[in-house]
Scaffold this motif. Structure first.
Motif, PDB file in Angstrom:
ATOM      1  N   CYS A 189      10.634 -16.359 -42.208  1.00  0.00           N
ATOM      2  CA  CYS A 189      11.455 -16.747 -43.357  1.00  0.00           C
ATOM      3  C   CYS A 189      11.052 -18.136 -43.832  1.00  0.00           C
ATOM      4  CB  CYS A 189      12.936 -16.730 -42.988  1.00  0.00           C
ATOM      5  SG  CYS A 189      13.556 -15.087 -42.587  1.00  0.00           S
ATOM      6  N   ARG A 190      10.639 -18.210 -45.074  1.00  0.00           N
ATOM      7  CA  ARG A 190      10.154 -19.451 -45.665  1.00  0.00           C
ATOM      8  C   ARG A 190      11.326 -20.273 -46.184  1.00  0.00           C
ATOM      9  NH1 ARG A 190       5.353 -22.148 -45.733  1.00  0.00           N
ATOM     10  NH2 ARG A 190       4.260 -20.179 -45.740  1.00  0.00           N
ATOM     11  N   ARG A 191      11.366 -21.544 -45.749  1.00  0.00           N
ATOM     12  CA  ARG A 191      12.376 -22.488 -46.249  1.00  0.00           C
ATOM     13  C   ARG A 191      11.780 -23.379 -47.323  1.00  0.00           C
ATOM     14  NH1 ARG A 191      16.085 -24.893 -41.479  1.00  0.00           N
ATOM     15  NH2 ARG A 191      14.345 -24.115 -40.290  1.00  0.00           N
ATOM     16  N   SER A 192      10.533 -23.801 -47.101  1.00  0.00           N
ATOM     17  CA  SER A 192       9.817 -24.660 -48.052  1.00  0.00           C
ATOM     18  C   SER A 192       8.326 -24.497 -47.793  1.00  0.00           C
ATOM     19  CB  SER A 192      10.236 -26.122 -47.869  1.00  0.00           C
ATOM     20  OG  SER A 192       9.730 -26.625 -46.644  1.00  0.00           O
ATOM     21  N   GLU A 193       7.522 -25.295 -48.496  1.00  0.00           N
ATOM     22  CA  GLU A 193       6.073 -25.228 -48.284  1.00  0.00           C
ATOM     23  C   GLU A 193       5.688 -25.642 -46.869  1.00  0.00           C
ATOM     24  OE1 GLU A 193       3.662 -27.188 -51.221  1.00  0.00           O
ATOM     25  OE2 GLU A 193       5.053 -26.603 -52.807  1.00  0.00           O
ATOM     26  N   HIS A 194       6.534 -26.459 -46.231  1.00  0.00           N
ATOM     27  CA  HIS A 194       6.214 -26.994 -44.913  1.00  0.00           C
ATOM     28  C   HIS A 194       7.127 -26.472 -43.812  1.00  0.00           C
ATOM     29  CE1 HIS A 194       3.538 -29.681 -47.044  1.00  0.00           C
ATOM     30  NE2 HIS A 194       4.535 -29.998 -47.842  1.00  0.00           N
ATOM     31  N   SER A 195       7.883 -25.423 -44.117  1.00  0.00           N
ATOM     32  CA  SER A 195       8.824 -24.902 -43.126  1.00  0.00           C
ATOM     33  C   SER A 195       8.923 -23.388 -43.224  1.00  0.00           C
ATOM     34  CB  SER A 195      10.200 -25.528 -43.347  1.00  0.00           C
ATOM     35  OG  SER A 195      11.140 -24.978 -42.461  1.00  0.00           O
ATOM     36  N   GLU A 196       8.596 -22.720 -42.113  1.00  0.00           N
ATOM     37  CA  GLU A 196       8.757 -21.272 -42.018  1.00  0.00           C
ATOM     38  C   GLU A 196       9.308 -20.948 -40.630  1.00  0.00           C
ATOM     39  OE1 GLU A 196       6.413 -17.693 -43.783  1.00  0.00           O
ATOM     40  OE2 GLU A 196       5.393 -18.305 -41.941  1.00  0.00           O
ATOM     41  N   VAL A 197      10.460 -20.336 -40.606  1.00  0.00           N
ATOM     42  CA  VAL A 197      11.141 -20.021 -39.356  1.00  0.00           C
ATOM     43  C   VAL A 197      10.841 -18.581 -38.967  1.00  0.00           C
ATOM     44  CG1 VAL A 197      13.391 -19.879 -38.216  1.00  0.00           C
ATOM     45  CG2 VAL A 197      12.953 -21.687 -39.889  1.00  0.00           C
ATOM     46  N   LEU A 198      10.422 -18.395 -37.717  1.00  0.00           N
ATOM     47  CA  LEU A 198      10.254 -17.047 -37.177  1.00  0.00           C
ATOM     48  C   LEU A 198      11.547 -16.688 -36.472  1.00  0.00           C
ATOM     49  CD1 LEU A 198       6.646 -17.281 -35.725  1.00  0.00           C
ATOM     50  CD2 LEU A 198       7.393 -16.098 -37.787  1.00  0.00           C
ATOM     51  N   ILE A 199      12.164 -15.596 -36.905  1.00  0.00           N
ATOM     52  CA  ILE A 199      13.482 -15.216 -36.395  1.00  0.00           C
ATOM     53  C   ILE A 199      13.363 -13.948 -35.565  1.00  0.00           C
ATOM     54  CG2 ILE A 199      15.826 -14.574 -37.061  1.00  0.00           C
ATOM     55  CD1 ILE A 199      15.306 -16.176 -39.664  1.00  0.00           C
ATOM     56  N   TYR A 200      14.004 -13.990 -34.396  1.00  0.00           N
ATOM     57  CA  TYR A 200      13.984 -12.875 -33.452  1.00  0.00           C
ATOM     58  C   TYR A 200      15.400 -12.415 -33.150  1.00  0.00           C
ATOM     59  CZ  TYR A 200       9.250 -14.579 -32.897  1.00  0.00           C
ATOM     60  OH  TYR A 200       7.972 -14.987 -33.147  1.00  0.00           O
ATOM     61  N   VAL A 201      15.519 -11.243 -32.593  1.00  0.00           N
ATOM     62  CA  VAL A 201      16.811 -10.608 -32.371  1.00  0.00           C
ATOM     63  C   VAL A 201      17.685 -11.349 -31.354  1.00  0.00           C
ATOM     64  CG1 VAL A 201      15.992  -8.972 -30.636  1.00  0.00           C
ATOM     65  CG2 VAL A 201      17.928  -8.367 -32.073  1.00  0.00           C
ATOM     66  N   ASP A 202      17.066 -11.984 -30.349  1.00  0.00           N
ATOM     67  CA  ASP A 202      17.877 -12.675 -29.343  1.00  0.00           C
ATOM     68  C   ASP A 202      17.140 -13.907 -28.816  1.00  0.00           C
ATOM     69  OD1 ASP A 202      16.014 -11.766 -27.387  1.00  0.00           O
ATOM     70  OD2 ASP A 202      17.198  -9.957 -27.058  1.00  0.00           O
ATOM     71  N   LYS A 203      17.849 -14.700 -28.021  1.00  0.00           N
ATOM     72  CA  LYS A 203      17.308 -15.968 -27.529  1.00  0.00           C
ATOM     73  C   LYS A 203      16.106 -15.760 -26.605  1.00  0.00           C
ATOM     74  CE  LYS A 203      18.710 -20.367 -25.577  1.00  0.00           C
ATOM     75  NZ  LYS A 203      19.828 -21.194 -25.125  1.00  0.00           N
ATOM     76  N   ALA A 204      16.174 -14.786 -25.702  1.00  0.00           N
ATOM     77  CA  ALA A 204      15.073 -14.544 -24.767  1.00  0.00           C
ATOM     78  C   ALA A 204      13.780 -14.195 -25.507  1.00  0.00           C
ATOM     79  CB  ALA A 204      15.450 -13.429 -23.791  1.00  0.00           C
ATOM     80  N   THR A 205      13.881 -13.367 -26.519  1.00  0.00           N
ATOM     81  CA  THR A 205      12.703 -12.985 -27.312  1.00  0.00           C
ATOM     82  C   THR A 205      12.154 -14.192 -28.048  1.00  0.00           C
ATOM     83  OG1 THR A 205      13.629 -10.768 -27.578  1.00  0.00           O
ATOM     84  CG2 THR A 205      11.850 -11.388 -29.071  1.00  0.00           C
ATOM     85  N   CYS A 206      13.033 -14.992 -28.619  1.00  0.00           N
ATOM     86  CA  CYS A 206      12.620 -16.200 -29.320  1.00  0.00           C
ATOM     87  C   CYS A 206      11.887 -17.140 -28.378  1.00  0.00           C
ATOM     88  CB  CYS A 206      13.850 -16.883 -29.924  1.00  0.00           C
ATOM     89  SG  CYS A 206      13.469 -18.395 -30.837  1.00  0.00           S
TER      90      CYS A 206
END
Length: 123
Positions: free
Chosen positions: A94-111
């Motif tokens: 998920c892109r927040r800005s040109e310098h920020s992209e968050v990878l999101i996972y279903v749970d904390k362990a996977t992240c």
């Protein structure tokens, strides 16, 4: 009697072979759509309560629990079914800005597993 003249009778209705074929095809299409609908409805996007990290900021990246306000900040999100960093865990980049992209996972362990692999492969 030729094949196209064959009629099937059922109750008050009768229909030809072509109509029967069309009916079978229509039923198969409906069955396929009904079976696919739950799969399509499952992937709507990241939700509050999932975990993610900003992979474009590796030195400060940490898995954090996403809140509704975090989700609203994203400009775009895509569903990556084949995983990230060589792992098979589905993710939402998920892109927040040109310098920020968050990878999101279903749970904390996977992240945390994906963050660890990213950091171990970094410079």
């Amino acid at each position: 009697m030729r094949a196209r003249d064959v009629r099937f009778r059922g109750g008050a209705e009768s229909f030809g072979v072509a109509s029967l074929g069309a009916a079978i095809l229509a039923m198969a299409m409906v069955d396929t759509a009904v079976m696919a609908a739950p799969c399509l409805s499952r992937v709507k996007g990241p939700t509050a309560g999932s975990y993610g990290f900003d992979w474009l900021q590796p030195s400060s990246a940490a898995c954090t629990r996403l809140q509704p306000d975090d989700i609203r900040q994203f400009r775009t999100c895509t569903h990556q079914t084949n995983g990230t960093f060589g792992l098979k865990d589905p993710a939402f980049p998920c892109r927040r800005s040109e310098h920020s992209e968050v990878l999101i996972y279903v749970d904390k362990a996977t992240c945390e597993r994906n963050l660890e692999v990213m950091q171990s492969n970094g410079p």
